[in-house]
Design a protein around this motif. Structure first.
Motif, PDB file in Angstrom:
ATOM      1  N   LYS A   1       0.889  -1.312  -0.205  1.00  0.00           N
ATOM      2  CA  LYS A   1      -0.045   0.172   0.026  1.00  0.00           C
ATOM      3  C   LYS A   1       0.844   1.254  -0.146  1.00  0.00           C
ATOM      4  CE  LYS A   1      -4.050  -1.966   2.380  1.00  0.00           C
ATOM      5  NZ  LYS A   1      -4.976  -2.098   3.424  1.00  0.00           N
ATOM      6  N   LEU A   2       1.880   1.438   0.887  1.00  0.00           N
ATOM      7  CA  LEU A   2       2.722   2.718   0.885  1.00  0.00           C
ATOM      8  C   LEU A   2       3.673   2.593   0.045  1.00  0.00           C
ATOM      9  CD1 LEU A   2       2.832   2.787   5.007  1.00  0.00           C
ATOM     10  CD2 LEU A   2       1.207   3.717   3.584  1.00  0.00           C
ATOM     11  N   GLN A   3       4.354   1.424  -0.210  1.00  0.00           N
ATOM     12  CA  GLN A   3       5.395   1.436  -1.346  1.00  0.00           C
ATOM     13  C   GLN A   3       6.585   2.449  -0.992  1.00  0.00           C
ATOM     14  OE1 GLN A   3       3.354   1.646  -5.238  1.00  0.00           O
ATOM     15  NE2 GLN A   3       2.729  -0.415  -5.103  1.00  0.00           N
ATOM     16  N   TYR A   4       6.901   2.427   0.218  1.00  0.00           N
ATOM     17  CA  TYR A   4       8.215   3.258   0.532  1.00  0.00           C
ATOM     18  C   TYR A   4       9.492   2.677   0.100  1.00  0.00           C
ATOM     19  CZ  TYR A   4       7.614   0.477   4.624  1.00  0.00           C
ATOM     20  OH  TYR A   4       7.231  -0.863   5.649  1.00  0.00           O
ATOM     21  N   GLN A   5      10.453   3.616   0.145  1.00  0.00           N
ATOM     22  CA  GLN A   5      11.820   3.030   0.150  1.00  0.00           C
ATOM     23  C   GLN A   5      12.397   2.577   1.527  1.00  0.00           C
ATOM     24  OE1 GLN A   5      14.403   6.055  -1.508  1.00  0.00           O
ATOM     25  NE2 GLN A   5      16.128   4.350  -2.055  1.00  0.00           N
ATOM     26  N   SER A   6      13.039   1.555   1.657  1.00  0.00           N
ATOM     27  CA  SER A   6      13.363   1.017   2.935  1.00  0.00           C
ATOM     28  C   SER A   6      14.862   0.936   2.716  1.00  0.00           C
ATOM     29  CB  SER A   6      12.557  -0.277   3.375  1.00  0.00           C
ATOM     30  OG  SER A   6      12.634  -1.265   2.271  1.00  0.00           O
ATOM     31  N   TYR A   7      15.506   0.758   3.867  1.00  0.00           N
ATOM     32  CA  TYR A   7      16.868   0.726   4.188  1.00  0.00           C
ATOM     33  C   TYR A   7      17.240  -0.482   5.266  1.00  0.00           C
ATOM     34  CZ  TYR A   7      16.744   5.540   2.525  1.00  0.00           C
ATOM     35  OH  TYR A   7      16.387   6.641   1.647  1.00  0.00           O
ATOM     36  N   PRO A   8      17.403  -1.803   4.598  1.00  0.00           N
ATOM     37  CA  PRO A   8      18.034  -2.897   5.404  1.00  0.00           C
ATOM     38  C   PRO A   8      19.122  -2.911   5.968  1.00  0.00           C
ATOM     39  CG  PRO A   8      17.783  -3.651   3.279  1.00  0.00           C
ATOM     40  CD  PRO A   8      17.403  -2.077   3.267  1.00  0.00           C
ATOM     41  N   TRP A   9      19.852  -3.259   7.107  1.00  0.00           N
ATOM     42  CA  TRP A   9      21.015  -3.169   7.517  1.00  0.00           C
ATOM     43  C   TRP A   9      21.537  -4.443   8.088  1.00  0.00           C
ATOM     44  CZ3 TRP A   9      23.541   1.211   6.585  1.00  0.00           C
ATOM     45  CH2 TRP A   9      22.792   2.519   6.286  1.00  0.00           C
ATOM     46  N   VAL A  10      22.492  -4.909   7.843  1.00  0.00           N
ATOM     47  CA  VAL A  10      23.046  -6.236   8.310  1.00  0.00           C
ATOM     48  C   VAL A  10      24.321  -6.368   8.995  1.00  0.00           C
ATOM     49  CG1 VAL A  10      23.464  -8.899   7.538  1.00  0.00           C
ATOM     50  CG2 VAL A  10      21.763  -7.494   6.402  1.00  0.00           C
ATOM     51  N   ARG A  11      24.280  -6.946   9.928  1.00  0.00           N
ATOM     52  CA  ARG A  11      25.494  -6.985  10.920  1.00  0.00           C
ATOM     53  C   ARG A  11      25.789  -8.472  11.361  1.00  0.00           C
ATOM     54  NH1 ARG A  11      25.633  -3.737  16.325  1.00  0.00           N
ATOM     55  NH2 ARG A  11      23.869  -5.144  16.811  1.00  0.00           N
ATOM     56  N   TYR A  12      26.870  -8.915  11.287  1.00  0.00           N
ATOM     57  CA  TYR A  12      27.420 -10.365  11.906  1.00  0.00           C
ATOM     58  C   TYR A  12      28.480 -10.341  13.083  1.00  0.00           C
ATOM     59  CZ  TYR A  12      26.354 -11.385   7.029  1.00  0.00           C
ATOM     60  OH  TYR A  12      25.701 -11.228   5.726  1.00  0.00           O
ATOM     61  N   ILE A  13      28.149 -11.191  13.995  1.00  0.00           N
ATOM     62  CA  ILE A  13      28.968 -11.161  15.169  1.00  0.00           C
ATOM     63  C   ILE A  13      29.116 -12.455  15.803  1.00  0.00           C
ATOM     64  CG2 ILE A  13      28.923 -10.310  17.553  1.00  0.00           C
ATOM     65  CD1 ILE A  13      27.052  -8.155  17.088  1.00  0.00           C
ATOM     66  N   THR A  14      30.114 -12.861  15.965  1.00  0.00           N
ATOM     67  CA  THR A  14      30.607 -14.157  16.622  1.00  0.00           C
ATOM     68  C   THR A  14      31.194 -13.716  18.005  1.00  0.00           C
ATOM     69  OG1 THR A  14      31.167 -15.413  14.635  1.00  0.00           O
ATOM     70  CG2 THR A  14      32.075 -16.198  16.628  1.00  0.00           C
ATOM     71  N   GLN A  15      30.578 -14.536  19.154  1.00  0.00           N
ATOM     72  CA  GLN A  15      31.063 -14.240  20.308  1.00  0.00           C
ATOM     73  C   GLN A  15      31.159 -15.621  20.867  1.00  0.00           C
ATOM     74  OE1 GLN A  15      27.668 -11.844  21.668  1.00  0.00           O
ATOM     75  NE2 GLN A  15      26.283 -13.805  22.016  1.00  0.00           N
ATOM     76  N   SER A  16      31.678 -15.524  22.451  1.00  0.00           N
ATOM     77  CA  SER A  16      31.956 -16.783  23.253  1.00  0.00           C
ATOM     78  C   SER A  16      30.503 -16.937  23.995  1.00  0.00           C
ATOM     79  CB  SER A  16      32.930 -16.472  24.355  1.00  0.00           C
ATOM     80  OG  SER A  16      32.437 -15.359  25.150  1.00  0.00           O
ATOM     81  N   GLY A  17      30.130 -18.419  23.832  1.00  0.00           N
ATOM     82  CA  GLY A  17      28.985 -18.688  24.554  1.00  0.00           C
ATOM     83  C   GLY A  17      29.014 -18.828  26.037  1.00  0.00           C
ATOM     84  N   GLU A  18      28.118 -19.558  26.648  1.00  0.00           N
ATOM     85  CA  GLU A  18      28.127 -19.582  28.019  1.00  0.00           C
ATOM     86  C   GLU A  18      29.135 -20.420  28.700  1.00  0.00           C
ATOM     87  OE1 GLU A  18      24.365 -20.527  29.472  1.00  0.00           O
ATOM     88  OE2 GLU A  18      23.360 -18.559  28.977  1.00  0.00           O
ATOM     89  N   ASP A  19      29.871 -21.511  27.661  1.00  0.00           N
ATOM     90  CA  ASP A  19      30.534 -22.305  28.256  1.00  0.00           C
ATOM     91  C   ASP A  19      31.902 -22.460  27.208  1.00  0.00           C
ATOM     92  OD1 ASP A  19      31.786 -24.640  29.532  1.00  0.00           O
ATOM     93  OD2 ASP A  19      30.692 -26.142  28.672  1.00  0.00           O
ATOM     94  N   TYR A  20      32.733 -21.387  27.121  1.00  0.00           N
ATOM     95  CA  TYR A  20      33.764 -21.349  26.290  1.00  0.00           C
ATOM     96  C   TYR A  20      35.136 -21.607  27.344  1.00  0.00           C
ATOM     97  CZ  TYR A  20      37.332 -20.184  22.725  1.00  0.00           C
ATOM     98  OH  TYR A  20      38.404 -20.258  21.811  1.00  0.00           O
ATOM     99  N   THR A  21      35.496 -23.060  27.713  1.00  0.00           N
ATOM    100  CA  THR A  21      36.407 -23.184  28.732  1.00  0.00           C
ATOM    101  C   THR A  21      37.735 -23.804  28.228  1.00  0.00           C
ATOM    102  OG1 THR A  21      35.283 -25.237  29.264  1.00  0.00           O
ATOM    103  CG2 THR A  21      34.645 -23.250  30.307  1.00  0.00           C
ATOM    104  N   VAL A  22      38.798 -23.382  28.943  1.00  0.00           N
ATOM    105  CA  VAL A  22      40.116 -24.166  28.679  1.00  0.00           C
ATOM    106  C   VAL A  22      40.529 -24.981  29.860  1.00  0.00           C
ATOM    107  CG1 VAL A  22      42.504 -23.763  28.161  1.00  0.00           C
ATOM    108  CG2 VAL A  22      40.426 -22.234  27.161  1.00  0.00           C
ATOM    109  N   ARG A  23      40.747 -26.343  29.723  1.00  0.00           N
ATOM    110  CA  ARG A  23      40.999 -27.118  30.729  1.00  0.00           C
ATOM    111  C   ARG A  23      42.587 -26.590  31.020  1.00  0.00           C
ATOM    112  NH1 ARG A  23      38.646 -33.115  29.764  1.00  0.00           N
ATOM    113  NH2 ARG A  23      36.526 -32.454  30.429  1.00  0.00           N
ATOM    114  N   THR A  24      43.024 -26.767  32.421  1.00  0.00           N
ATOM    115  CA  THR A  24      44.523 -26.517  32.574  1.00  0.00           C
ATOM    116  C   THR A  24      45.415 -27.587  32.994  1.00  0.00           C
ATOM    117  OG1 THR A  24      43.783 -25.943  35.011  1.00  0.00           O
ATOM    118  CG2 THR A  24      44.038 -24.126  33.383  1.00  0.00           C
ATOM    119  N   LYS A  25      44.545 -28.845  32.932  1.00  0.00           N
ATOM    120  CA  LYS A  25      45.083 -30.171  33.350  1.00  0.00           C
ATOM    121  C   LYS A  25      44.605 -31.470  32.866  1.00  0.00           C
ATOM    122  CE  LYS A  25      46.731 -32.725  37.533  1.00  0.00           C
ATOM    123  NZ  LYS A  25      46.786 -32.814  38.806  1.00  0.00           N
TER     124      LYS A  25
END
Length: 434
Positions: free
Chosen positions: A410-434
């Motif tokens: 109905k309105l046929q307006y011009q729109s602006y989509p923006w895309v972003r990518y993010i990689t992050q640590s989860g709740e369990d990113y762990t390193v054993r020491t032994k």
């Protein structure tokens, strides 16, 4: 579906209930505490079930803090549908009251009854979108204008429309849609830097500032990305895909196309999981930590970290959380880069690197005093290191948005989509020491 919905305290005492069908005795819920106790005594965690069948009645329940929410049904109903409704009920009430607990149930029972009547009719779920419910069920219910023959308070049109998650008449001067692809990495790494287990949890989030009733079409980079039988062997196979209710599932099932009319504001369009069997992943942030114990005096920690990502990428807000003995004191830190903070209440030190370019390696040395060393050596070496980070403009799976098309007939307006990518640590990113 559900014949009754009950709110109970942690001891199983009923706080509030709603009977939708009248086909189950009102005192049937009194059996629930004993049934729950009997189930906990007779079954281990591996055999846990979110329902109990007793005398032809199904008690379907979930626990939230100090509450039990229980749905009762006398027929062979879909148990998962009731569990999903109870989960959605918790989400709605939490957004209304901020904290859903026994006290908030007692203080807001009038509104809860109103919500139960709108969210479920004769045991069948109806409107479950909080934004729509808040338009005509408010916490200031006593301030609403009373209905008269000349003035009747009507629910918004969205409740009776096929698009119940979006109201009519939305208007923005500038029409924009922001799309975030966020992948959280859970990873278990041994002391030699080898990955023992890993998974990717992905979310596609959208913030919609669009007028009218826009129709969106999302295209991703791989035709076989949704585990289609016809996909090529190199395609990404997602698991546990979940869509927002706005997605046309029939269109997706038949044509593998994601089309939808979005809710206004922020929401999660879809979520997915990728298991470690599909990726030969190496640690994005590798950590090597060694501990030297000087008897009856102090402990020395030597830690090195390296980013194993492309040089053009940068990890931000990196935190390496290293456990230390509870009685450690008088810390001294010598970081090659970044800052180190002692957090005695959590028995750890945190090495913070605000920016960490790909391919870089840094070292840190820490010295701490120890009143008693003999009994702490094994304890120090057994505790894992936790790593937090965020990498913008990067996804581990390689998923990419090919296009996000926006059409408002109905309105046929011009729109602006923006895309972003993010990689992050989860709740369990762990390193054993032994």
């Amino acid at each position: 579906m559900a014949s009754q919905i009950h709110f109970l305290d942690i001891k199983g005492k009923s706080l509030l209930s709603r009977d939708y069908k009248g086909d189950i005795a009102s005192n049937a819920i009194e059996d629930f505490p004993l049934l729950l106790l009997d189930m906990e005594n007779n079954e281990d965690e591996s055999n846990y079930k979110p329902f109990i069948n007793y005398k032809g009645i199904n008690y379907v329940f979930i626990q939230h803090k100090n509450l039990y929410l229980c749905g009762l049904t006398s027929k062979n109903e879909n148990i998962m549908s009731i569990i999903i409704f109870l989960s959605k009920l918790i989400e709605v009430l939490t957004q209304y009251f901020k904290h859903l607990e026994e006290e908030s149930i007692r203080d807001n029972f009038v509104i809860i009854y109103e919500l139960l009547d709108e969210m479920m009719d004769y045991g069948i779920p109806q409107t479950t979108d909080t934004k729509i419910l808040k338009e005509y069920i408010t916490q200031n219910y006593y301030k609403l204008i009373k209905n008269t023959p000349s003035r009747i308070v009507q629910p918004p049109n969205a409740v009776t429309n096929s698009v119940s998650w979006r109201k009519d008449g939305i208007f923005y001067k500038k029409n924009e849609a922001f799309l975030d692809v966020i992948e959280s990495i859970n990873m278990l790494i041994n002391a030699n830097g080898q990955v023992l287990n890993s998974e990717i949890l992905g979310d596609v989030k959208i913030k919609s500032h669009l007028s009218g009733m826009p129709d969106l079409r999302l295209g991703l980079n791989d035709k076989g990305i949704f585990n289609n039988e016809e996909s090529n062997s190199k395609g990404i196979e997602m698991e546990d895909i979940k869509f927002h209710q706005c997605v046309r599932l029939s269109k997706f099932e038949n044509e593998r196309i994601i089309t939808f009319i979005p809710p206004d504001g922020e929401f999660t369009l879809m979520s997915y999981r990728l298991s470690s069997t599909q990726f030969l992943m190496k640690p994005l942030i590798a950590v090597n930590c060694k501990t030297k114990i000087h008897k009856h005096s102090r402990i020395e920690i030597l830690c090195s970290t390296k980013t194993q990502i492309k040089k053009k990428s940068t990890a931000n807000n990196v935190e390496i959380i290293i456990p230390i003995p509870d009685d450690a004191d008088t810390p001294k830190f010598f970081p090659e880069y970044g800052t180190v903070k002692w957090v005695p209440e959590k028995s750890c030190i945190i090495w913070k690197l605000k920016t960490f370019p790909g391919g870089k390696q840094y070292h840190m040395k820490a010295e701490l005093g120890l009143p008693a060393v003999d009994s702490t050596e094994d304890l120090i070496l057994k505790k894992p290191i936790k790593v937090n980070f965020q990498i913008p403009y990067f996804t581990t799976s390689g998923i990419q948005v090919r296009y996000l098309r926006i059409n408002e007939p109905k309105l046929q307006y011009q729109s602006y989509p923006w895309v972003r990518y993010i990689t992050q640590s989860g709740e369990d990113y762990t390193v054993r020491t032994k």
